[in-house]
Motif scaffolding. Structure first.
Motif, PDB file in Angstrom:
ATOM      1  N   VAL A 148      -9.627  -4.173   0.767  1.00  0.00           N
ATOM      2  CA  VAL A 148     -10.449  -5.164   0.707  1.00  0.00           C
ATOM      3  C   VAL A 148      -9.555  -6.509   0.258  1.00  0.00           C
ATOM      4  N   ALA A 149      -8.748  -6.397  -0.724  1.00  0.00           N
ATOM      5  CA  ALA A 149      -7.608  -7.375  -1.141  1.00  0.00           C
ATOM      6  C   ALA A 149      -6.788  -8.021   0.231  1.00  0.00           C
ATOM      7  N   LEU A 157      -9.787  -0.680  -2.548  1.00  0.00           N
ATOM      8  CA  LEU A 157      -9.474  -1.863  -3.181  1.00  0.00           C
ATOM      9  C   LEU A 157      -8.350  -2.523  -2.445  1.00  0.00           C
ATOM     10  N   ARG A 160       0.853  -1.070   0.031  1.00  0.00           N
ATOM     11  CA  ARG A 160      -0.070   0.149  -0.010  1.00  0.00           C
ATOM     12  C   ARG A 160       0.834   1.272  -0.069  1.00  0.00           C
ATOM     13  N   VAL A 186      -9.814   5.386  -4.393  1.00  0.00           N
ATOM     14  CA  VAL A 186     -10.481   3.948  -4.769  1.00  0.00           C
ATOM     15  C   VAL A 186      -9.533   3.055  -4.658  1.00  0.00           C
ATOM     16  N   ILE A 187      -8.260   3.282  -5.397  1.00  0.00           N
ATOM     17  CA  ILE A 187      -7.291   2.256  -5.019  1.00  0.00           C
ATOM     18  C   ILE A 187      -6.929   1.833  -3.924  1.00  0.00           C
TER      19      ILE A 187
END
Length: 294
Positions: free
Chosen positions: A282-283, A279, A224, A275-276
Motif C-alpha cells: 500500500v505504501a 502494508l 520489501r 500483514v507487513i
C-alpha cells in the motif's frame, strides 16, 4: 406502395442513450466482480484445503501427535497463549500479543536502521563510481553470510540484551536495500539526466529530481526484500534471552517438544509477515503511483 407506407409509419420509440446506459450493466463489470470474488475466495479455499490435509495427516496415525498435532490442539494452544488460564498468564508469563509486540519492535528497529543505511549507501554507490568499486565486494560478502554466522560474534561484542538482536536485523536488512538502490540508480534514464543537465540543473538537482524518482520503484522492491530477510532472521536473533518474543517462545517450546506452541509461533510470525508486506505494498502504491505507467 410498401415503400410509401414504410416512410409514413412512425418510428419505434427508442430510449435515450443515457437511460439505456443506466439500465444496462457496464461493460466488463461482471468480469471485474468475478475477478474480485476470485481474489477473495481462492486464498480462503487454499486455507481450507491446507487445514483439511493437516487434519487427515494428524488422523492417519502415521506420525505421533507430538510431531503432527491436530489443528484443534494448536488452536487451544493459541488460546492458552493469549489468555490467563488456571492462574497461568499466556506462555512463560507473557501473552501472545506481548511476544509478538517485542518481536515486531526488534524487527522495526533493525529494519529502519538497515534500510536507512542501505538506501543511503546505494544512492552514493550508484552516483560515485569509485565508492561502488570499494563497497560492492563487502556488500556481496555480507549478503552471502547467514545471520547465525555472525550472531554469536555480535553476542560476544554486544552482550545478550537487545543490542545484538537489533544489530543482526540491521545487518540482514542492509545488503538487499543497498544493492537494489544501487541498481535502480544506475538504471535511471540517461535521456532524462542529459535533458536536465541541458536545462542547467546542477548535480544535486539531477539526483533529487530525476535519479531519485526513477529509482524509487526498485528501491521499494529492495525495502520489501530487506524486511522479508530481516523477518526471516528474527528467530535467530531471539535464540539468547529472547523472552518475551515469538522467536524466544518457539525456541523455549522446542526444548520441551511442545509442538503446538511452536506452530503457534510460526503462524504468528507468518501471518504478521503477510500483514507487513501488504502494508508495504500500500505504501509503495501511494509513494510510487507511476510504477508500471512510464
Amino acid at each position: 406502395m410498401s415503400e410509401t407506407l414504410a416512410r409514413r409509419a412512425p418510428a419505434a420509440p427508442t430510449r435515450p442513450r443515457a437511460a439505456r446506459s443506466a439500465l444496462a450493466p457496464a461493460p466488463g463489470s461482471r468480469g471485474r466482480w468475478l475477478r474480485r470474488a476470485g481474489r477473495a475466495v481462492l486464498p480462503l479455499l487454499s486455507v481450507l484445503v491446507f487445514l483439511g490435509l493437516w487434519q487427515l495427516a494428524a488422523a492417519s496415525g502415521l506420525w505421533n501427535e507430538i510431531f503432527v498435532p491436530y489443528p484443534a490442539t494448536v488452536w487451544r494452544a493459541a488460546v492458552d497463549a493469549s489468555t490467563t488460564h488456571d492462574g497461568v498468564r499466556g506462555y512463560q508469563g507473557y501473552l501472545l500479543w506481548e511476544h509478538l509486540y517485542m518481536t515486531l519492535r526488534r524487527v522495526a528497529a533493525g529494519v529502519v536502521i538497515g534500510v536507512a543505511v542501505g538506501v543511503a549507501l546505494g544512492l552514493a554507490m550508484g552516483t560515485v563510481g569509485w565508492l561502488r568499486r570499494i563497497l560492492e565486494p563487502w556488500l556481496t560478502f555480507l549478503r552471502a553470510l547467514p545471520p547465525l554466522a555472525y550472531f554469536f560474534l555480535l553476542v560476544i561484542w554486544l552482550g545478550i540484551d537487545e543490542a545484538p538482536k537489533i544489530a543482526l536485523l540491521a545487518l540482514a536488512a542492509l545488503p538487499p536495500a543497498a544493492v537494489a538502490t544501487t541498481a535502480a540508480v544506475l538504471a535511471a534514464p540517461v535521456g532524462l539526466i542529459e535533458a536536465a543537465r541541458a536545462l542547467g540543473a546542477s548535480r544535486a538537482q539531477v539526483i533529487r529530481d530525476v535519479v531519485v524518482p526513477a529509482a524509487l520503484p526498485e528501491t521499494f522492491t529492495g525495502v520489501r526484500l530487506a524486511v522479508g530477510i530481516a523477518y526471516s532472521s528474527v528467530v535467530a536473533t531471539e535464540l539468547f534471552n529472547g523472552l518475551p518474543g515469538v522467536g524466544g517462545m518457539v525456541k523455549d517450546a522446542s526444548n520441551y517438544n511442545n509442538t503446538p506452541v511452536v506452530l503457534v509461533g510460526i503462524f504468528a510470525i507468518g501471518l504478521s509477515g503477510l500483514v507487513i508486506d501488504a502494508l508495504l505494498r500500500v505504501a509503495e502504491r501511494r509513494a510510487v503511483p507511476w510504477r508500471g505507467k512510464v
